[in-house]
Design an enzyme around this catalytic site. Structure first.
Site, short mmCIF file in Angstrom:
data_model
loop_
_atom_site.label_atom_id
_atom_site.label_comp_id
_atom_site.label_asym_id
_atom_site.label_seq_id
_atom_site.Cartn_x
_atom_site.Cartn_y
_atom_site.Cartn_z
N ASN A 100 1.47 0.13 5.53
CA ASN A 100 2.01 -0.42 4.30
C ASN A 100 2.93 -1.57 4.67
O ASN A 100 3.94 -1.35 5.35
CB ASN A 100 2.81 0.68 3.56
CG ASN A 100 3.62 0.15 2.39
OD1 ASN A 100 3.29 -0.86 1.79
ND2 ASN A 100 4.70 0.84 2.08
N ASP A 143 -3.92 -8.36 9.02
CA ASP A 143 -2.77 -8.05 9.86
C ASP A 143 -2.79 -6.60 10.31
O ASP A 143 -2.18 -6.25 11.33
CB ASP A 143 -1.46 -8.39 9.14
CG ASP A 143 -1.29 -7.68 7.81
OD1 ASP A 143 -2.30 -7.23 7.23
OD2 ASP A 143 -0.14 -7.58 7.33
N CYS A 195 0.82 -1.20 0.00
CA CYS A 195 0.00 0.00 0.00
C CYS A 195 0.86 1.25 0.00
O CYS A 195 2.08 1.20 -0.02
CB CYS A 195 -0.90 0.01 1.23
SG CYS A 195 -1.87 -1.50 1.45
#
Length: 635
Positions: free
Chosen positions: A75, A100, A2
């Protein structure tokens, strides 16, 4: 994988401009093609772009705790998230997703800043705790995931996964950081924690930063470091160590195969990626999808070795031959990296990432094997140089080897064994100075020719070698190999190798995971004696030994080629026109950093074949492309 971004008022609770946050986050769209999210509240704005990998429906971000007073943008991947989730549930925490990301929120509630010690993976995340009025920014131990930040004069704190996104939130790009420019031309990248711009920093690997509203801004805190082997440690049972290494690498690989989307691997035909594919095959119920990028030039092509591994493990193999339009890709790369980056292998890395993305969303790589186990030729040569120095009294080294270095001719195009000038020059200096000569793009003679005297004077005596000296001092060991591996882990690995892979893969919407960079494996490997890693001119000895049961002998024991392209030849062909215009480039001339006459002489010498200046000229070309891209309107 991300992209994350944010604007935080660390002085008061002023409203955050949503358009400003949207500009920053919008520049990260390539990192997260699967969705966008934002959190806006009094004095806080967080942005997120998502590449969905785990819990495709429930893992959307920003993600909150049950009461909504803790929010995170993240990220990365936590490979031990399932075990942490179970532990947190036992401690009374309630989960709404199986992602997660949510583990980070509850780990913060349970352990605050100490939560990072519990994470095993790659990550950069920003967490806002409304009750504590605290922003917590953290980066993984080896620097696989990036984050840039800056403080504005009016008390705002901005951060983003990429530099180009961060500058999109500023009224104009800041001035160049002259020390960072010096470091770029020395190394071909800007080492952490600097960025190319004054006032914009990278959070270093294994650091976190806490900002509490209304209090003075703190400095990044180091939460982990690799402990190096004691010089007294002796190599004893090599077979046992090799078996343990294979098991540890197999475990690290297996952990990185958890995914809710298609997963595969880069397969270059080298030792590291081949080892990863071997252990993936052992843990997969279906053929592993592998991707290789070849070259029409046999001296740069390793497909035959990749094919040996692919056939042995019956992988679903895909390969392509590099067909580069180098001229157009230079500007594309400059835009992707958003700060000058001179590793020419970024070109094939970008193309193999695009190839992989057509077949998978996650790819495992062999990145880190050379840095952890001593696989570069410079590692072996450094050990040999230090052994030679030990036989000559310190007071004689500089006059003896310095004189030899001055009188010996520079034979750039001669066989390697005749190119002794650089060796003599390295032997004349101390250990760190010698290693700097091995890694620098710009030795002193070329630096004097290329860079202006005004720039050198403006540095006030600062030289890029000080980056290496600082890390060498923190290494705390005298062992030559252990010291330079530590330096590489702190400089080249995050600033060069991982930056290259992150930007190239993210531009393709691909997540890359590196088993060799499992921090527990890295720590264990650092405890091994250097004699198990490098002997003579052979590197990665114990790694190769550990992989003998799994890989063909020709793959393990052959000359290293590396993932590279024929830049020197291109500059006399496809890139000749661009090279001809480099010395008169308005963007380059406007910086007053480059000595035009010196650059013109380098170009002429290179084109005539008098000297090979390809690496230096490529670095100047990429610096020029960066300057032009940085001043162009954002697309």
């Amino acid at each position: 994988m991300c992209g994350i971004s944010g604007i935080v008022d660390i002085v008061a609770r002023r409203s955050i401009d949503p358009d400003r946050l949207a500009r920053i986050n919008g520049r990260l769209a390539h990192r997260g093609p699967d969705g966008e999210g934002r959190h806006l509240a009094a004095g806080i704005g967080l942005g997120h772009r998502r590449l969905a990998i785990i819990d495709l429906e429930g893992g959307k971000q920003p993600l909150y705790n049950e009461t909504g007073d803790v929010v995170v943008v993240y990220n990365g991947e936590l490979y031990n998230f399932a075990a942490l989730r179970d532990e947190l549930i036992r401690r009374g925490h309630h989960f709404a997703t199986r992602s997660d990301t949510e583990v980070i929120v509850h780990a913060w509630e349970e352990w605050q800043e100490a939560c990072v010690h519990r994470f095993r993976g790659m990550f950069a995340f920003a967490l806002w705790d409304e009750t504590r009025q605290t922003l917590f920014l953290a980066r993984d131990r080896l620097g696989e995931k990036p984050v840039y930040y800056t403080h504005t004069p009016d008390g705002l704190f901005l951060f983003a996964s990429e530099l180009g996104a961060l500058t999109a939130g500023l009224s104009a790009p800041p001035a160049l950081d002259l020390e960072a420019v010096e470091e770029y031309f020395a190394f071909g990248y800007v080492p952490d924690p600097k960025s190319i711009y004054a006032g914009i920093r990278k959070l270093p690997p294994a650091h976190h930063l806490s900002l509490r509203r209304g209090e003075p801004a703190g400095e990044p805190v180091c939460y982990w470091d690799v402990a190096l082997a004691s010089p007294s440690l002796q190599a004893t049972d090599e077979r046992r160590v090799a078996e343990e290494l294979a098991q540890r690498l197999a475990d690290a690989t297996r952990m990185r195969m958890v995914s809710d989307v298609p997963i595969g691997a880069f397969l270059s035909g080298g030792v590291d990626s081949s080892g990863v594919v071997a252990f993936m095959a052992q843990n997969s119920h279906s053929p592993v999808r592998t991707c290789s990028m070849g070259s029409a030039d046999p001296s740069f092509d390793e497909r035959e070795f990749a094919l040996q591994v692919a056939r042995r493990y019956a992988t679903d193999h895909h390969e392509e031959v590099v067909c580069l339009d180098a001229t157009s890709l230079i500007d594309r790369l400059a835009s992707l990296y958003s700060e000058p980056f001179a590793d020419s292998s970024a070109l094939p890395t970008y193309l193999v990432s695009q190839l992989a993305r057509r077949h998978v969303t996650v790819a495992l790589s062999g990145d880190g094997g050379d840095e952890v186990f001593g696989g570069y030729r410079r590692h072996a040569f450094h050990v040999k140089e230090e052994a030679v120095k030990a036989t000559v009294p310190a007071g004689l080294r500089a006059p003896l080897f310095g004189t030899l270095g001055r009188i010996y001719p520079r034979l750039d195009r001669a066989p390697r064994w005749l190119r002794a000038k650089a060796t003599f020059e390295s032997l004349a200096t101390d250990a760190v100075g010698g290693y700097f000569r091995a890694v620098t793009l710009l030795p002193e003679a070329q630096r004097t020719q290329l860079l202006t005297r005004d720039f050198t004077q403006a540095l006030g005596g600062y030289r890029a070698v000080e980056v290496l000296r600082g890390h060498a001092a923190r290494a705390g060991v005298d062992d030559p190999l252990a010291r330079v591996l530590y330096i590489d882990l702190k400089t080249w690995l995050p600033g060069g190798m991982l930056t290259k892979v992150d930007r190239a893969s993210m531009a393709s919407g691909l997540e890359v995971r590196a088993p060799f960079l499992d921090h527990e494996l890295v720590s264990w490997a650092a405890s091994l004696p250097s004699a198990l890693k490098v002997r003579g001119l052979d590197g990665k000895l114990i790694l190769k030994k550990s992989l003998e049961p799994y890989l063909p002998h020709p793959v393990l024991y052959r000359a290293k080629k590396g993932f590279s392209i024929p830049i020197a030849r291109w500059m006399r062909g496809a890139l000749a026109t661009r090279l001809d215009g480099l010395a008169t480039s308005p963007a380059l001339s406007g910086t007053h950093l480059i000595n035009r006459r010196g650059l013109e002489q380098m170009i002429a010498d290179h084109k005539r074949g008098v000297a090979d200046h390809s690496r230096i000229l490529w670095s100047v070309m990429m610096f020029d492309a960066f300057l032009q891209t940085a001043r162009a309107p954002a697309s």
